[in-house]
Design an enzyme around this catalytic site. Structure first.
Site, mmCIF file in Angstrom:
data_model
loop_
_atom_site.group_PDB
_atom_site.id
_atom_site.type_symbol
_atom_site.label_atom_id
_atom_site.label_comp_id
_atom_site.label_asym_id
_atom_site.label_seq_id
_atom_site.Cartn_x
_atom_site.Cartn_y
_atom_site.Cartn_z
ATOM 1 N N LYS A 106 -40.478 -14.557 -3.870
ATOM 2 C CA LYS A 106 -39.133 -15.360 -4.102
ATOM 3 C C LYS A 106 -37.899 -15.325 -3.136
ATOM 4 C CE LYS A 106 -36.587 -12.040 -7.076
ATOM 5 N NZ LYS A 106 -36.761 -11.694 -8.370
ATOM 6 N N ARG A 132 -31.621 -7.151 -19.188
ATOM 7 C CA ARG A 132 -31.545 -8.642 -18.901
ATOM 8 C C ARG A 132 -32.676 -9.404 -19.743
ATOM 9 N NH1 ARG A 132 -33.390 -10.496 -12.716
ATOM 10 N NH2 ARG A 132 -35.578 -10.060 -13.732
HETATM 11 C C1 LIG Z 1 -37.375 -10.446 -8.562
HETATM 12 C C2 LIG Z 1 -38.133 -9.597 -9.437
HETATM 13 C C3 LIG Z 1 -39.093 -8.496 -9.160
HETATM 14 C C4 LIG Z 1 -38.908 -8.177 -7.692
HETATM 15 O O1 LIG Z 1 -37.593 -7.459 -7.612
HETATM 16 P P1 LIG Z 1 -37.513 -6.371 -6.248
HETATM 17 O O2 LIG Z 1 -36.349 -5.384 -6.495
HETATM 18 O O3 LIG Z 1 -37.051 -7.065 -5.065
HETATM 19 O O4 LIG Z 1 -38.836 -5.607 -5.992
HETATM 20 C C5 LIG Z 1 -39.829 -8.107 -10.017
HETATM 21 N N1 LIG Z 1 -39.755 -8.482 -11.271
HETATM 22 C C6 LIG Z 1 -38.808 -9.492 -11.619
HETATM 23 C C7 LIG Z 1 -39.150 -9.884 -13.139
HETATM 24 C C8 LIG Z 1 -38.213 -10.163 -10.788
HETATM 25 O O5 LIG Z 1 -37.509 -10.977 -11.337
#
Ligand SMILES: *Cc1c(COP(=O)(O)O)cnc(C)c1O
Length: 354
Positions: A36, A129
């Protein structure tokens, strides 16, 4: 050469992906490469896959659409918008879910496309969350989901250290393990996947405290930067500088370090503080807060530092620099995750793949 430009070193992303998958696979954990940060870059998704990640994920359906032609299993990270159910089923093989109403819509959409869409049910183990918080609701959602024709419940997942800052532990991840056991007892099904969080969960691997039933992690930051931010560590033999921002200088002048006059608010409504260090030599780079988060980047040259910025200007102290900077010269920065995300998102920043 175009300025400002973001240079993206695909070989470094490939290398980091390989390191992270090696470490995780040793613990029988598959790696979902979270793309992302790149706003749907095919090049970066492919670099992660070439480095061995088993699945590519994004939080936005628009980004999954951009990488549509890349051959890989794809996961949607953010809970699907029910209004986009059809697109989700079209573009993602797996999605993370917590609402039965949305799961029903996904099932219907999948049936209309003659597909089976895979569901990972999100459990909130404390970070508050996304995810279902109480066990009764989890059991009800599982009971209905396994009866739906268009979807297949493949596992449970959780997310930590995002909203609440809750640190991953064997205790909170074992909640997933216990739920898996209860679901097996009650419904006679074995869930294949326990998705144990994001890069912060790498800390449990480092401490050798990861419950052995956890078999998937969703990694973005740790692949992009080689860091585990929650405990401020680096994963050895990784690159932190896969992203490099190159800017052009539009002014070089000697000026007082402390502004002249009564100080009110800056362009962002904050009252700034300045130490009086006499006359300093400063450069203005043509980039600003519209493009990057100046708190999450640092100059490559150790002798210079960021003084501040506004929407379109970045002011850098070059007093101690070993170089003689002039108008038109470059100043380069290494970016942390947030600044990389912003730079990728800004249409004013040229992206150059290396
Ligand atoms: C962004 C995200 C991740 C990855 O997070 P990082 O800390 O960058 O590894 C994993 N799971 C979800 C649901 C996310 O939104």
């Amino acid at each position: 050469m175009a300025y400002p430009r973001l240079e993206i070193f695909l070989d470094k992303i490939r290398h980091n992906s390989r390191r992270l998958t090696e470490i995780c696979n040793e613990f029988n954990i598959e790696v979902v490469g979270v793309n992302k940060v790149s706003c749907g870059s095919k090049e970066i998704a492919q670099a992660m896959l070439d480095g061995g990640v088993q699945i590519i994920a994004d939080s936005r359906i628009e980004n999954l659409e951009m990488i549509q032609e890349i051959k890989a299993t794809k996961m949607l990270l953010r809970l699907p918008m029910i209004s986009k159910a059809l697109k989700v089923v079209e573009l993602a093989d797996i999605s993370l879910n917590s609402e039965i109403k949305t799961i029903r819509a996904l099932s219907e959409a999948a049936e209309s496309l003659n597909k089976i869409h895979k569901i990972i049910l999100m459990v909130d183990v404390g970070d508050l969350r996304e995810g279902i918080f109480n066990e009764k609701e989890i059991m009800e959602v599982v009971e209905e989901t396994i009866k739906l024709e268009g979807v297949q419940l493949i596992g449970l997942g959780t997310n930590l250290s995002c909203f609440g800052g809750v640190i991953p532990s064997d205790k909170n991840l074992n909640k997933l393990v216990n739920l898996k056991t209860k679901i097996k007892e009650k419904f006679g099904i074995t869930l294949d996947i326990l998705s144990g969080g994001n890069s912060s969960s790498m800390s449990l691997i480092q401490q050798k405290n990861m419950p052995k039933e956890i078999n998937q992690l969703r990694l973005g930051t740790s692949i992009i930067l080689g860091t585990v931010e929650i405990n401020n560590t680096r994963i050895d033999n990784t690159y932190i500088d896969a992203f490099r921002l190159v800017t052009e200088i539009v002014e070089v002048k000697e000026k007082p370090s402390k502004p002249i006059g009564k100080i009110g608010k800056d362009a962002f409504g904050k009252k700034p503080y300045f130490e009086d260090r006499g006359i300093i030599k400063r450069a203005i780079c043509a980039i600003g807060k519209q493009d990057i988060d100046i708190d999450w980047m640092w100059p490559e040259e150790k002798e210079i530092s960021i003084l501040g910025g506004s929407s379109d200007h970045l002011i850098v102290d070059i007093t101690d620099s070993l170089k003689e900077y002039d108008v038109g010269d470059e100043i380069s920065f290494t970016l942390d995750y947030v600044a990389a995300l912003n730079a990728m998102t800004s249409p004013y920043v040229h992206k150059v793949y290396k």
